[in-house]
Write a protein that holds these residues in place. Structure first.
Motif, PDB file in Angstrom:
ATOM      1  N   TRP A 209      -1.732   5.474  -9.547  1.00 53.15           N
ATOM      2  CA  TRP A 209      -1.751   5.717  -8.068  1.00 53.15           C
ATOM      3  C   TRP A 209      -2.944   4.999  -7.269  1.00 53.15           C
ATOM      4  O   TRP A 209      -4.086   5.233  -8.215  1.00 53.15           O
ATOM      5  N   LEU A 210      -2.733   4.259  -6.496  1.00 56.33           N
ATOM      6  CA  LEU A 210      -4.142   3.158  -5.931  1.00 56.33           C
ATOM      7  C   LEU A 210      -4.088   3.626  -4.473  1.00 56.33           C
ATOM      8  O   LEU A 210      -3.065   3.708  -3.908  1.00 56.33           O
ATOM      9  N   PRO A 211      -5.267   4.007  -3.805  1.00 56.20           N
ATOM     10  CA  PRO A 211      -5.168   4.076  -2.480  1.00 56.20           C
ATOM     11  C   PRO A 211      -5.193   3.085  -1.720  1.00 56.20           C
ATOM     12  O   PRO A 211      -5.623   1.866  -2.308  1.00 56.20           O
ATOM     13  N   VAL A 212      -4.810   3.010  -0.858  1.00 54.29           N
ATOM     14  CA  VAL A 212      -4.415   2.075   0.381  1.00 54.29           C
ATOM     15  C   VAL A 212      -5.473   2.250   1.256  1.00 54.29           C
ATOM     16  O   VAL A 212      -5.774   3.092   2.049  1.00 54.29           O
ATOM     17  N   PRO A 213      -6.112   0.856   1.603  1.00 52.42           N
ATOM     18  CA  PRO A 213      -7.473   0.806   2.683  1.00 52.42           C
ATOM     19  C   PRO A 213      -6.867   1.307   3.848  1.00 52.42           C
ATOM     20  O   PRO A 213      -5.663   1.041   4.404  1.00 52.42           O
ATOM     21  N   CYS A 214      -7.755   2.103   4.728  1.00 51.55           N
ATOM     22  CA  CYS A 214      -7.371   2.578   5.907  1.00 51.55           C
ATOM     23  C   CYS A 214      -8.232   2.068   7.132  1.00 51.55           C
ATOM     24  O   CYS A 214      -9.128   2.368   7.594  1.00 51.55           O
ATOM     25  N   ASP A 215      -8.088   0.746   7.216  1.00 55.18           N
ATOM     26  CA  ASP A 215      -9.051  -0.182   8.268  1.00 55.18           C
ATOM     27  C   ASP A 215      -8.317  -0.345   9.628  1.00 55.18           C
ATOM     28  O   ASP A 215      -7.126  -0.868   9.668  1.00 55.18           O
ATOM     29  N   PRO A 216      -8.927   0.289  10.701  1.00 53.01           N
ATOM     30  CA  PRO A 216      -8.537   0.284  12.001  1.00 53.01           C
ATOM     31  C   PRO A 216      -8.009  -1.217  12.304  1.00 53.01           C
ATOM     32  O   PRO A 216      -8.635  -2.324  11.855  1.00 53.01           O
ATOM     33  N   GLY A 217      -7.071  -1.383  13.097  1.00 53.96           N
ATOM     34  CA  GLY A 217      -6.522  -2.624  13.354  1.00 53.96           C
ATOM     35  C   GLY A 217      -5.677  -3.538  12.516  1.00 53.96           C
ATOM     36  O   GLY A 217      -4.971  -4.357  12.807  1.00 53.96           O
ATOM     37  N   GLN A 218      -5.140  -2.810  11.317  1.00 53.10           N
ATOM     38  CA  GLN A 218      -4.293  -3.517  10.363  1.00 53.10           C
ATOM     39  C   GLN A 218      -2.950  -2.882  10.289  1.00 53.10           C
ATOM     40  O   GLN A 218      -2.952  -1.621  10.597  1.00 53.10           O
ATOM     41  N   LEU A 219      -1.887  -3.303  10.187  1.00 54.46           N
ATOM     42  CA  LEU A 219      -0.687  -2.979   9.954  1.00 54.46           C
ATOM     43  C   LEU A 219      -0.138  -2.776   8.572  1.00 54.46           C
ATOM     44  O   LEU A 219      -0.217  -3.901   7.711  1.00 54.46           O
ATOM     45  N   ILE A 220       0.313  -1.714   8.043  1.00 57.25           N
ATOM     46  CA  ILE A 220       0.738  -1.738   6.497  1.00 57.25           C
ATOM     47  C   ILE A 220       2.332  -1.849   6.609  1.00 57.25           C
ATOM     48  O   ILE A 220       2.905  -0.866   7.370  1.00 57.25           O
ATOM     49  N   ILE A 221       2.755  -2.643   5.832  1.00 57.35           N
ATOM     50  CA  ILE A 221       4.315  -2.722   6.186  1.00 57.35           C
ATOM     51  C   ILE A 221       4.875  -2.568   4.339  1.00 57.35           C
ATOM     52  O   ILE A 221       4.344  -3.025   3.776  1.00 57.35           O
ATOM     53  N   ASN A 222       5.974  -1.633   4.546  1.00 55.23           N
ATOM     54  CA  ASN A 222       6.713  -1.362   3.093  1.00 55.23           C
ATOM     55  C   ASN A 222       7.911  -1.525   3.088  1.00 55.23           C
ATOM     56  O   ASN A 222       8.611  -1.454   4.233  1.00 55.23           O
ATOM     57  N   VAL A 223       8.520  -2.066   2.084  1.00 54.68           N
ATOM     58  CA  VAL A 223       9.812  -2.147   1.854  1.00 54.68           C
ATOM     59  C   VAL A 223      10.460  -0.690   1.851  1.00 54.68           C
ATOM     60  O   VAL A 223       9.996   0.335   1.050  1.00 54.68           O
ATOM     61  N   GLY A 224      11.855  -0.575   2.357  1.00 54.76           N
ATOM     62  CA  GLY A 224      12.667   0.725   2.250  1.00 54.76           C
ATOM     63  C   GLY A 224      13.804   0.412   1.321  1.00 54.76           C
ATOM     64  O   GLY A 224      14.074  -0.499   0.930  1.00 54.76           O
ATOM     65  N   ASP A 225      14.361   1.359   0.735  1.00 59.73           N
ATOM     66  CA  ASP A 225      15.575   1.445   0.025  1.00 59.73           C
ATOM     67  C   ASP A 225      16.614   0.790   0.405  1.00 59.73           C
ATOM     68  O   ASP A 225      17.382   0.066  -0.078  1.00 59.73           O
ATOM     69  N   MET A 226      16.788   0.566   1.985  1.00 60.15           N
ATOM     70  CA  MET A 226      17.785  -0.122   2.461  1.00 60.15           C
ATOM     71  C   MET A 226      17.909  -1.620   2.065  1.00 60.15           C
ATOM     72  O   MET A 226      18.885  -2.415   1.794  1.00 60.15           O
ATOM     73  N   LEU A 227      16.507  -1.998   2.338  1.00 58.76           N
ATOM     74  CA  LEU A 227      16.197  -3.477   1.920  1.00 58.76           C
ATOM     75  C   LEU A 227      16.364  -3.565   0.462  1.00 58.76           C
ATOM     76  O   LEU A 227      16.900  -4.861   0.009  1.00 58.76           O
ATOM     77  N   GLN A 228      15.955  -2.830  -0.415  1.00 63.25           N
ATOM     78  CA  GLN A 228      15.909  -2.889  -1.779  1.00 63.25           C
ATOM     79  C   GLN A 228      17.537  -2.948  -2.007  1.00 63.25           C
ATOM     80  O   GLN A 228      18.198  -3.827  -2.916  1.00 63.25           O
ATOM     81  N   GLU A 229      18.426  -2.084  -1.345  1.00 62.30           N
ATOM     82  CA  GLU A 229      19.844  -2.197  -1.669  1.00 62.30           C
ATOM     83  C   GLU A 229      20.332  -3.454  -1.312  1.00 62.30           C
ATOM     84  O   GLU A 229      21.173  -4.118  -2.064  1.00 62.30           O
ATOM     85  N   ALA A 230      20.213  -3.814  -0.135  1.00 62.04           N
ATOM     86  CA  ALA A 230      20.683  -5.121   0.433  1.00 62.04           C
ATOM     87  C   ALA A 230      20.361  -6.326  -0.312  1.00 62.04           C
ATOM     88  O   ALA A 230      21.250  -7.140  -0.269  1.00 62.04           O
ATOM     89  N   SER A 231      19.205  -6.345  -0.946  1.00 54.82           N
ATOM     90  CA  SER A 231      18.600  -7.526  -1.900  1.00 54.82           C
ATOM     91  C   SER A 231      19.033  -7.210  -3.209  1.00 54.82           C
ATOM     92  O   SER A 231      18.354  -8.098  -4.087  1.00 54.82           O
ATOM     93  N   ASN A 232      19.839  -6.336  -3.351  1.00 49.96           N
ATOM     94  CA  ASN A 232      20.117  -6.232  -5.088  1.00 49.96           C
ATOM     95  C   ASN A 232      18.685  -5.848  -5.809  1.00 49.96           C
ATOM     96  O   ASN A 232      18.689  -6.388  -6.971  1.00 49.96           O
ATOM     97  N   GLY A 233      17.908  -5.303  -5.348  1.00 44.82           N
ATOM     98  CA  GLY A 233      16.377  -5.156  -6.035  1.00 44.82           C
ATOM     99  C   GLY A 233      15.380  -6.072  -6.110  1.00 44.82           C
ATOM    100  O   GLY A 233      14.300  -5.908  -6.456  1.00 44.82           O
ATOM    101  N   TYR A 234      15.844  -7.108  -5.383  1.00 49.54           N
ATOM    102  CA  TYR A 234      14.776  -8.455  -5.228  1.00 49.54           C
ATOM    103  C   TYR A 234      13.718  -7.841  -4.384  1.00 49.54           C
ATOM    104  O   TYR A 234      12.441  -8.325  -4.999  1.00 49.54           O
ATOM    105  N   PHE A 235      13.700  -7.017  -3.432  1.00 50.54           N
ATOM    106  CA  PHE A 235      12.427  -6.361  -2.796  1.00 50.54           C
ATOM    107  C   PHE A 235      12.422  -4.902  -3.238  1.00 50.54           C
ATOM    108  O   PHE A 235      13.396  -4.257  -2.972  1.00 50.54           O
ATOM    109  N   PRO A 236      11.510  -4.575  -3.808  1.00 54.12           N
ATOM    110  CA  PRO A 236      11.424  -3.304  -4.589  1.00 54.12           C
ATOM    111  C   PRO A 236      10.718  -2.387  -3.545  1.00 54.12           C
ATOM    112  O   PRO A 236       9.835  -2.488  -2.641  1.00 54.12           O
TER     113      PRO A 236
END
Length: 289
Positions: A209-236
């Protein structure tokens, strides 16, 4: 652009300049390798995010919130801690309250204008990011998409803005209870401005487990299960959690403002699932359906 060093390890999450000519390629590579990306110099005003955090902190700390309890049919409105989610595979409810906002959802008058503006800007950014992803995905993967990723969310009434409030600790929390248990998101991608307090962690491929930086002004984007499903696992769809604070931070609330980008219900994700069927299955697993 740079690689984020988080915790004791190195996870190849790219921090990209939204305005840079190479941003789309770098961002998509980061999602492919880690399920996460960080974007700076983007159109979401930091002052807007800070106003929202301040205004909603006051809302959650007031008993007026009880007048805004969620509608069981639409799932819009206030969810108290007593009926919060239990992450898939977990046994205790998360230590959080939240308010669900969909297109057209009413919130307290003093909060409406800012939350509507944030929803609009963040959704526009997400549309751009989904375009980046598709443009930089190999043809053998993108041909699986039933339509352009950015068009999957066009006019969707399912895209959810969640205002999350993790209350200060009072000492009576159940043993083993955490702010947000380990989970993956359901949707295509999640757009998340940095929280007012640290606590978000991501699970690396080595299981650490690794902490994600909490820097004001930044956007954190993550892949969800639906994109993982649609890409057949290419995007985790990467597992993440919000850990309990320590020291003086235990006396402070944490606020978070994720926008979960959902396709229209009829969008086909794969041979197995439509967006609607996938969402309903996951909501049942979470115990909130």
């Amino acid at each position: 652009m740079g690689t984020i060093s988080i915790g004791a390890g190195l996870m190849n999450v790219q921090n990209v300049d939204y305005q840079d000519a190479q941003a789309a390629q770098q961002f998509t590579q980061s999602l492919r390798e880690t399920g996460f990306g960080v974007v700076r110099n983007h159109p979401v005003p930091q002052a807007l995010v800070e106003r929202i955090y301040a205004g909603w902190a006051a809302f959650f700390e007031s008993q007026d919130k009880q007048q805004w309890r969620f509608d069981p049919e639409t799932h819009a409105g206030f969810f108290p801690a007593s009926i919060s989610e239990t992450a898939k595979g977990q046994t205790q409810k998360d230590l959080k309250e939240y308010f669900h906002i969909y297109p057209g959802t009413r919130v307290p008058d003093s909060l409406q204008a800012d939350i509507d503006e944030y929803y609009r800007i963040a959704q526009d950014v997400a549309t751009t990011l989904l375009g980046w992803i598709e443009a930089n995905t190999p043809a053998e993967v993108s041909k699986r998409f039933s339509e352009a990723l950015s068009s999957m969310i066009a006019d969707s009434q399912q895209t959810l803005l969640r205002v999350l409030y993790y209350p200060p600790f009072e000492g009576n929390e159940g043993e083993g209870a955490v702010r947000a248990g380990a989970h993956e998101d359901i949707n295509l991608i999640t757009v998340l401005p940095a929280s007012n307090e640290a606590g978000l962690e991501v699970k690396g491929r080595d299981g650490q487990w690794l902490p994600v930086p909490c820097d004001p002004g930044q956007l954190i984007i993550n892949v969800g299960d639906m994109l993982q499903e649609a890409s057949n696992g290419y995007f985790p769809s990467t597992t993440h959690r919000v850990v309990n604070p320590e020291g003086a931070s235990r006396q402070r609330a944490r606020l978070s403002l994720p926008l979960f980008l959902h396709p229209r219900p009829e969008v086909v994700l794969s041979e197995r699932y439509s967006a609607d069927g996938y969402l309903k299955e996951r909501l049942r697993e979470l115990g909130v359906s």
